[in-house]
Design a protein around this motif. Sequence first.
Motif, PDB file in Angstrom:
ATOM      1  N   VAL A   1       0.673  -1.091   0.005  1.00 33.89           N
ATOM      2  CA  VAL A   1       0.086  -0.126  -0.150  1.00 33.89           C
ATOM      3  C   VAL A   1       0.862   1.333   0.082  1.00 33.89           C
ATOM      4  CG1 VAL A   1      -0.152   0.319   2.586  1.00 33.89           C
ATOM      5  CG2 VAL A   1      -2.060   1.137   1.095  1.00 33.89           C
ATOM      6  N   SER A   2       2.092   1.157   0.255  1.00 28.24           N
ATOM      7  CA  SER A   2       3.045   2.488   0.361  1.00 28.24           C
ATOM      8  C   SER A   2       4.337   2.078   0.149  1.00 28.24           C
ATOM      9  CB  SER A   2       2.791   2.997   1.703  1.00 28.24           C
ATOM     10  OG  SER A   2       3.634   4.134   1.964  1.00 28.24           O
ATOM     11  N   HIS A   3       5.259   3.170  -0.226  1.00 27.33           N
ATOM     12  CA  HIS A   3       6.704   3.067  -0.257  1.00 27.33           C
ATOM     13  C   HIS A   3       6.963   4.690   0.114  1.00 27.33           C
ATOM     14  CE1 HIS A   3       6.530   5.201  -4.084  1.00 27.33           C
ATOM     15  NE2 HIS A   3       5.534   4.430  -4.492  1.00 27.33           N
ATOM     16  N   TYR A   4       8.287   4.576   0.622  1.00 25.20           N
ATOM     17  CA  TYR A   4       8.827   5.938   0.989  1.00 25.20           C
ATOM     18  C   TYR A   4       9.091   6.462  -0.318  1.00 25.20           C
ATOM     19  CZ  TYR A   4       9.810   3.352   5.531  1.00 25.20           C
ATOM     20  OH  TYR A   4       9.575   2.663   6.479  1.00 25.20           O
ATOM     21  N   LEU A   5       9.039   7.739  -0.343  1.00 24.40           N
ATOM     22  CA  LEU A   5       9.146   8.725  -1.565  1.00 24.40           C
ATOM     23  C   LEU A   5      10.153   9.702  -1.240  1.00 24.40           C
ATOM     24  CD1 LEU A   5       7.860   9.436  -4.299  1.00 24.40           C
ATOM     25  CD2 LEU A   5       6.280  10.830  -2.993  1.00 24.40           C
ATOM     26  N   GLY A   6      11.055  10.197  -2.097  1.00 22.57           N
ATOM     27  CA  GLY A   6      12.004  11.298  -1.903  1.00 22.57           C
ATOM     28  C   GLY A   6      12.975  11.487  -3.248  1.00 22.57           C
ATOM     29  N   LEU A   7      14.206  11.438  -3.237  1.00 23.98           N
ATOM     30  CA  LEU A   7      15.132  11.537  -4.335  1.00 23.98           C
ATOM     31  C   LEU A   7      14.900  10.370  -5.338  1.00 23.98           C
ATOM     32  CD1 LEU A   7      18.093  12.997  -2.583  1.00 23.98           C
ATOM     33  CD2 LEU A   7      16.785  14.085  -4.249  1.00 23.98           C
ATOM     34  N   ASP A   8      14.515   9.114  -4.730  1.00 22.75           N
ATOM     35  CA  ASP A   8      14.086   7.990  -5.686  1.00 22.75           C
ATOM     36  C   ASP A   8      12.513   7.826  -5.412  1.00 22.75           C
ATOM     37  OD1 ASP A   8      16.519   6.977  -6.685  1.00 22.75           O
ATOM     38  OD2 ASP A   8      17.101   6.521  -4.880  1.00 22.75           O
ATOM     39  N   VAL A   9      11.873   7.466  -6.182  1.00 22.41           N
ATOM     40  CA  VAL A   9      10.320   7.292  -6.344  1.00 22.41           C
ATOM     41  C   VAL A   9      10.114   6.141  -5.258  1.00 22.41           C
ATOM     42  CG1 VAL A   9       8.368   6.172  -7.476  1.00 22.41           C
ATOM     43  CG2 VAL A   9       9.918   7.665  -8.567  1.00 22.41           C
ATOM     44  N   HIS A  10      10.665   4.918  -5.203  1.00 25.08           N
ATOM     45  CA  HIS A  10      10.782   4.177  -4.117  1.00 25.08           C
ATOM     46  C   HIS A  10      12.070   4.100  -3.210  1.00 25.08           C
ATOM     47  CE1 HIS A  10       7.591   1.019  -5.419  1.00 25.08           C
ATOM     48  NE2 HIS A  10       7.384   1.930  -6.377  1.00 25.08           N
ATOM     49  N   ASP A  11      12.055   5.170  -2.677  1.00 23.62           N
ATOM     50  CA  ASP A  11      13.123   5.985  -1.918  1.00 23.62           C
ATOM     51  C   ASP A  11      13.597   4.865  -0.735  1.00 23.62           C
ATOM     52  OD1 ASP A  11      14.793   8.117  -1.875  1.00 23.62           O
ATOM     53  OD2 ASP A  11      14.035   8.838  -0.200  1.00 23.62           O
ATOM     54  N   CYS A  12      15.004   4.997  -0.156  1.00 24.64           N
ATOM     55  CA  CYS A  12      15.423   4.335   0.580  1.00 24.64           C
ATOM     56  C   CYS A  12      15.161   2.760   0.746  1.00 24.64           C
ATOM     57  CB  CYS A  12      15.159   4.877   2.049  1.00 24.64           C
ATOM     58  SG  CYS A  12      15.622   6.911   2.006  1.00 24.64           S
ATOM     59  N   PRO A  13      15.549   2.148  -0.269  1.00 24.81           N
ATOM     60  CA  PRO A  13      15.061   0.786  -0.233  1.00 24.81           C
ATOM     61  C   PRO A  13      15.624  -0.411   0.666  1.00 24.81           C
ATOM     62  CG  PRO A  13      16.652   1.194  -2.221  1.00 24.81           C
ATOM     63  CD  PRO A  13      16.403   2.362  -1.479  1.00 24.81           C
ATOM     64  N   SER A  14      16.831   0.205   1.179  1.00 26.11           N
ATOM     65  CA  SER A  14      17.350  -0.849   2.519  1.00 26.11           C
ATOM     66  C   SER A  14      16.498  -0.477   3.729  1.00 26.11           C
ATOM     67  CB  SER A  14      18.794  -0.542   2.658  1.00 26.11           C
ATOM     68  OG  SER A  14      18.965   1.019   3.107  1.00 26.11           O
ATOM     69  N   ILE A  15      15.790   0.547   3.780  1.00 30.74           N
ATOM     70  CA  ILE A  15      15.120   0.707   4.966  1.00 30.74           C
ATOM     71  C   ILE A  15      13.613  -0.083   5.394  1.00 30.74           C
ATOM     72  CG2 ILE A  15      13.895   2.562   6.507  1.00 30.74           C
ATOM     73  CD1 ILE A  15      16.969   2.911   6.171  1.00 30.74           C
ATOM     74  N   PRO A  16      13.546  -0.914   6.150  1.00 30.24           N
ATOM     75  CA  PRO A  16      12.364  -1.456   6.342  1.00 30.24           C
ATOM     76  C   PRO A  16      11.008  -0.963   6.283  1.00 30.24           C
ATOM     77  CG  PRO A  16      13.933  -2.535   7.989  1.00 30.24           C
ATOM     78  CD  PRO A  16      14.344  -1.239   7.193  1.00 30.24           C
ATOM     79  N   ARG A  17      10.092  -1.297   5.965  1.00 28.15           N
ATOM     80  CA  ARG A  17       8.767  -0.597   6.031  1.00 28.15           C
ATOM     81  C   ARG A  17       8.038  -1.042   7.413  1.00 28.15           C
ATOM     82  NH1 ARG A  17       6.559  -0.955  -0.350  1.00 28.15           N
ATOM     83  NH2 ARG A  17       8.176  -2.438  -0.506  1.00 28.15           N
ATOM     84  N   ASN A  18       8.817  -1.647   8.338  1.00 30.60           N
ATOM     85  CA  ASN A  18       8.097  -1.753   9.870  1.00 30.60           C
ATOM     86  C   ASN A  18       8.540  -0.732  10.704  1.00 30.60           C
ATOM     87  OD1 ASN A  18      10.727  -2.357  10.243  1.00 30.60           O
ATOM     88  ND2 ASN A  18      10.217  -4.431  10.769  1.00 30.60           N
ATOM     89  N   PHE A  19       9.271   0.303  10.109  1.00 30.74           N
ATOM     90  CA  PHE A  19       9.698   1.700  11.002  1.00 30.74           C
ATOM     91  C   PHE A  19       8.504   2.226  11.366  1.00 30.74           C
ATOM     92  CE2 PHE A  19      14.601   2.330  10.364  1.00 30.74           C
ATOM     93  CZ  PHE A  19      14.744   1.103  10.404  1.00 30.74           C
ATOM     94  N   THR A  20       8.268   2.796  12.745  1.00 27.36           N
ATOM     95  CA  THR A  20       7.485   3.715  12.784  1.00 27.36           C
ATOM     96  C   THR A  20       7.461   5.068  12.274  1.00 27.36           C
ATOM     97  OG1 THR A  20       7.231   2.818  15.303  1.00 27.36           O
ATOM     98  CG2 THR A  20       6.360   4.715  14.993  1.00 27.36           C
ATOM     99  N   LEU A  21       6.241   5.499  11.755  1.00 24.33           N
ATOM    100  CA  LEU A  21       6.421   6.779  10.932  1.00 24.33           C
ATOM    101  C   LEU A  21       6.855   7.880  11.808  1.00 24.33           C
ATOM    102  CD1 LEU A  21       3.444   5.904   8.637  1.00 24.33           C
ATOM    103  CD2 LEU A  21       5.875   5.839   7.979  1.00 24.33           C
ATOM    104  N   LYS A  22       7.801   8.671  11.279  1.00 24.49           N
ATOM    105  CA  LYS A  22       7.993   9.867  11.840  1.00 24.49           C
ATOM    106  C   LYS A  22       7.924  11.240  11.466  1.00 24.49           C
ATOM    107  CE  LYS A  22      11.233   7.023  14.873  1.00 24.49           C
ATOM    108  NZ  LYS A  22      12.565   6.889  15.447  1.00 24.49           N
ATOM    109  N   PRO A  23       8.425  12.566  12.012  1.00 28.25           N
ATOM    110  CA  PRO A  23       8.333  13.514  11.149  1.00 28.25           C
ATOM    111  C   PRO A  23       9.526  13.541  10.276  1.00 28.25           C
ATOM    112  CG  PRO A  23       7.976  13.947  13.620  1.00 28.25           C
ATOM    113  CD  PRO A  23       8.230  12.530  13.379  1.00 28.25           C
ATOM    114  N   GLY A  24       8.981  13.983   8.932  1.00 23.74           N
ATOM    115  CA  GLY A  24       9.856  14.116   7.980  1.00 23.74           C
ATOM    116  C   GLY A  24       9.893  13.108   7.114  1.00 23.74           C
TER     117      GLY A  24
END
Length: 521
Positions: free
Chosen positions: A443-466
């Motif tokens: 349902v989601s992926h991180y977004l930034g300088l890459d469309v699928h940003d920071c691929p090594s970061i798991p998607r089980n991190f608590t969402l934080k400011p920024g």
Amino acid sequence: MINLFAKRLLLSVQSPHELAKHLMSSSTTFSQFSPEISTILKSTAVECPAEDQNSVPQLTPISAMSSLITSEEIRERHQNLMKLIDKNSYVGHKPSIILVSASSRPHLADTRIPCTHFKQNSDFIYLTGLTTSQSADCVLALIGGHGEPLESIMFAPFGEQMKQLWDGSDLREQSPWINSICNDFRDISKLKDLMSTHSPSRQLFVSKSGFNQTNGNTNSSESCDKLNPILRNLLNLNSKTAILKMSPLLEQLRLSKSKAECNAMRRVCSIGSLAMANTMGWTNSLSQNTIVNEAHIAAKFEFECRFNGARNISFPIVCGSGQRSTIIHYGNNNQFCSPNDWVMIDGGCEDVDGYNSDITRSWPINGDFGVSRLRRDLHEALCEVQSELISAVSNDSMMTLDLLFKLMCTLLSKVLLDFNAFNITVSPQEAISLAYRLCPHHVSHYLGLDVHDCPSIPRNFTLKPGYCFTVEPGLYFHKSHAMIKPEFQGIGMRVEDDVLMNHSGRVEILTTGCPHKPNLI
């Protein structure tokens, strides 16, 4: 004279930075131009939500083409990376040398004709702010750590006069910027000298672009033979030299956006939203008079992105009409649309600083949501699912992208049961599993300088400011799904928006400039 200058400038400008340099570095204002030129310059103004006083208050052709990332922030990123590497030191307390490679400029087939689309390595952008093909094949070296002062050196190919005649000026044209972010600026041929002097006594870190792209393992270090040929030839290292991977560490820094980066995300999402909204309105009017091809729609979206300030599109546009909307990565975009077809378009754009938007919309080509009541009701239900998901992010301080995915499957299962979509008896628990089959992407992926940003970061991190991420529930009733009733087969739709957890802890939907609900389109 100013009006003549403006007209020529609008026609001849070579890059976003050049336009900004001519129009922002002088005392020139909109009022100095003729009404015609002033209208052109102001025509794409869009409100941009502000979190702090340094944000961009309004999106215009000038502000869209002006960098929001300062040299001071780039320098701070260098320091933060070195501190993180010291904290995660792999080999005792040795100082480090970090090599960050730029992308190479691609060419057409086996010719020397350069491709017009150049996508810079995102790690290199983050540490240099350089996005254009002028910076192709460069290497940034960061030297220091564990008590040593940080030294940053840019190595670039200094082209001969004949090469510049073909390819344009090299990176030396941007010497003022390079000198503001680095201690030294040298020809790429000097990199070997640096390595022979420093590498024996230091940990060597290399960014992901320095390795062969076929190497997909997750080891923290690699041998020299895993380096890409260009970098391997430049370094001339001992074959036994251990090379540590830098990108997973850098992605820990990239994950949480600074205030300036948040403003860049607001800007690029405003550009993408405006482009998508204009494309939707255009198809509705065009379909009344002519036969529409998927290629027309994809081309219109790309034009709108670039016209409103984007440097590039983020990825190949997906534009599928009719049954082709059930193909998630459909990219042929070459079929004619039937008058009553729905279309699903997944597209995004990249701004002058390299940040990306990613938006998906589904709508009837002719704008008439009433032609197919089933599709309209499904679309409204999907929009409601997305609203509930975004609300869950706002209301749960421990939310993660993986938890959001589980919630999506639960919500979609209820939609499928409410619509009686199955031709077999299905329990609520079975419906959750089937929902995943009918929406087989996250349902989601991180977004930034890459469309699928920071691929090594798991998607089980608590969402934080920024943190910036997408929310994109979908349903794809492919004709091969035997458990689905015939009236649902061939329907595919998704709604995708870009979301920011800002530095105040508030959730912002960055793509509200593009509506998705029928009463707003």
